[in-house]
Scaffold this motif. Structure first.
Motif, short mmCIF file in Angstrom:
data_model
loop_
_atom_site.label_atom_id
_atom_site.label_comp_id
_atom_site.label_asym_id
_atom_site.label_seq_id
_atom_site.Cartn_x
_atom_site.Cartn_y
_atom_site.Cartn_z
N GLY A 1 0.82 -1.22 0.00
CA GLY A 1 0.00 0.00 0.00
C GLY A 1 0.85 1.26 0.00
N ILE A 2 1.94 1.25 0.76
CA ILE A 2 2.84 2.41 0.79
C ILE A 2 3.46 2.63 -0.58
CG2 ILE A 2 5.03 3.23 1.73
CD1 ILE A 2 4.24 1.94 4.39
N LEU A 3 3.95 1.56 -1.19
CA LEU A 3 4.58 1.68 -2.51
C LEU A 3 3.60 2.20 -3.55
CD1 LEU A 3 6.72 -1.59 -2.58
CD2 LEU A 3 7.59 0.76 -2.59
N VAL A 4 2.37 1.67 -3.53
CA VAL A 4 1.36 2.11 -4.50
C VAL A 4 1.03 3.57 -4.30
CG1 VAL A 4 -1.04 1.81 -5.21
CG2 VAL A 4 0.40 -0.20 -4.86
N VAL A 41 2.85 5.95 -2.90
CA VAL A 41 3.98 6.81 -3.23
C VAL A 41 4.17 6.90 -4.75
CG1 VAL A 41 6.49 7.05 -3.06
CG2 VAL A 41 5.15 6.45 -1.04
N VAL A 42 4.04 5.76 -5.45
CA VAL A 42 4.26 5.76 -6.89
C VAL A 42 3.14 6.48 -7.63
CG1 VAL A 42 4.42 4.27 -8.92
CG2 VAL A 42 5.70 3.69 -6.86
N ILE A 82 7.07 12.55 -6.89
CA ILE A 82 8.49 12.19 -6.89
C ILE A 82 8.84 11.52 -8.21
CG2 ILE A 82 10.31 10.91 -5.71
CD1 ILE A 82 8.59 10.99 -3.18
N GLY A 83 9.89 12.00 -8.86
CA GLY A 83 10.27 11.45 -10.15
C GLY A 83 11.46 10.52 -10.12
N PHE A 117 12.09 6.78 0.14
CA PHE A 117 10.97 7.38 0.86
C PHE A 117 9.97 6.31 1.30
CE2 PHE A 117 6.83 9.69 0.88
CZ PHE A 117 7.12 10.52 1.94
N SER A 118 9.71 5.34 0.44
CA SER A 118 8.81 4.24 0.80
C SER A 118 9.39 3.44 1.97
CB SER A 118 8.58 3.32 -0.40
OG SER A 118 7.99 4.02 -1.47
#
Length: 275
Positions: A220-223, A225-226, A231-232, A240-241
């Motif tokens: 969930g965190i990765l989804v 954040v992405v 963030i590029g 950050f994740s």
């Protein structure tokens, strides 16, 4: 006669015992209205104050660009205005950022004051530390975004442009929108550990369940954040994740600690009442 008076009180919302601490439904609505108005006034005042110092904030928000790796000094750091309304849009971004950052603690205080009557004495004592932790986490996330993530994310496109023999110039609106949204997003994302602690404190979830579902939490965190963050840089996304996941694990253990203290306090109060 007494029965009729009781029925009339129930229809009009008047407390039956006449106590000063009892509030009717409409009094709660009025309190909610005044809380929302106070939050809006604080937000608007902070936003207006930010506009008064907009020139200084304009310069301060250039810090990530001026300190980004791979960005040469001089013309490469110029911000270009191409459209008539760009400058007004940037002013709105500055007002939004200033309103949230500067008025945030006061808005938290007003919301806490509104919910305080529904809390126990022990919970009211923890309300101020909770608000302080919320503000501290937001500022920590915003600072990490502004001083670290933003320069890294800005430097990568310049590196790619140089590799392919191209020159890169930022549109002013795009740059300020990127910095403001990244700062606010990271600040808000750093708030989620408090939600984990609160859910455990209310006994809606357990420490064991949260630790067993760590893969779902990481996914969930990765989804988030992405898909949501601006963030590029892929490396910055992963780091950050990872920081958010570390906060998640810390919040799980902190929530379990506060829950044990809560149960110990309740057990001591029950023992005192029994004696």
């Amino acid at each position: 006669m007494a029965e009729g008076e009781a029925e009339e009180r129930s229809l009009t919302g008047t407390p039956a015992d006449g106590g000063a601490d009892d509030m009717t439904f409409f009094e709660h609505l009025e309190e909610l209205r005044s809380t929302l108005i106070a939050c809006l006034v604080a937000f608007a005042a902070a936003g207006a104050l930010s506009l008064v110092f907009s020139k200084q904030i304009f310069s301060a928000l250039r810090w990530p660009l001026e300190h980004a790796p791979n960005v040469p000094a001089g013309e490469a750091q110029a911000l270009v205005v191409m459209r008539f309304m760009d400058t007004f849009s940037i002013l709105l971004y500055i007002a939004l950022l200033g309103g949230i950052v500067f008025a945030g603690p006061l808005m938290l205080y007003r919301i806490g004051k509104f919910v305080a009557p529904a809390l126990t004495d022990a919970e009211r004592v923890r309300l101020i530390p909770f608000c302080a932790a919320s503000s501290g986490l937001f500022l920590a996330g915003a600072a990490a975004a502004f001083f670290w993530l933003a320069p890294l994310s800005i430097g990568l496109p310049y590196l790619l442009a140089e590799h392919f023999g191209m020159q890169m110039h930022w549109l002013a609106e795009d740059y300020y929108l990127f910095v403001v949204m990244l700062t606010l997003f990271c600040g808000l994302m750093f708030e989620f550990p408090l939600l984990v602690v609160l859910l455990q404190y209310l006994e809606l979830v357990s420490r064991k369940m949260l630790l067993e579902k760590w893969r779902w939490a990481l996914t969930g965190i990765l989804v988030a954040v992405v898909l949501v963050s601006p963030i590029g840089d892929p490396a910055a996304l992963l780091v950050f994740s990872g920081a958010l996941f570390a906060l998640y694990l810390a919040a799980v253990h902190a929530g379990a600690f506060f829950l044990r203290r809560k149960k110990a306090r309740e057990a001591a109060e029950e023992k005192a009442d029994a004696s």
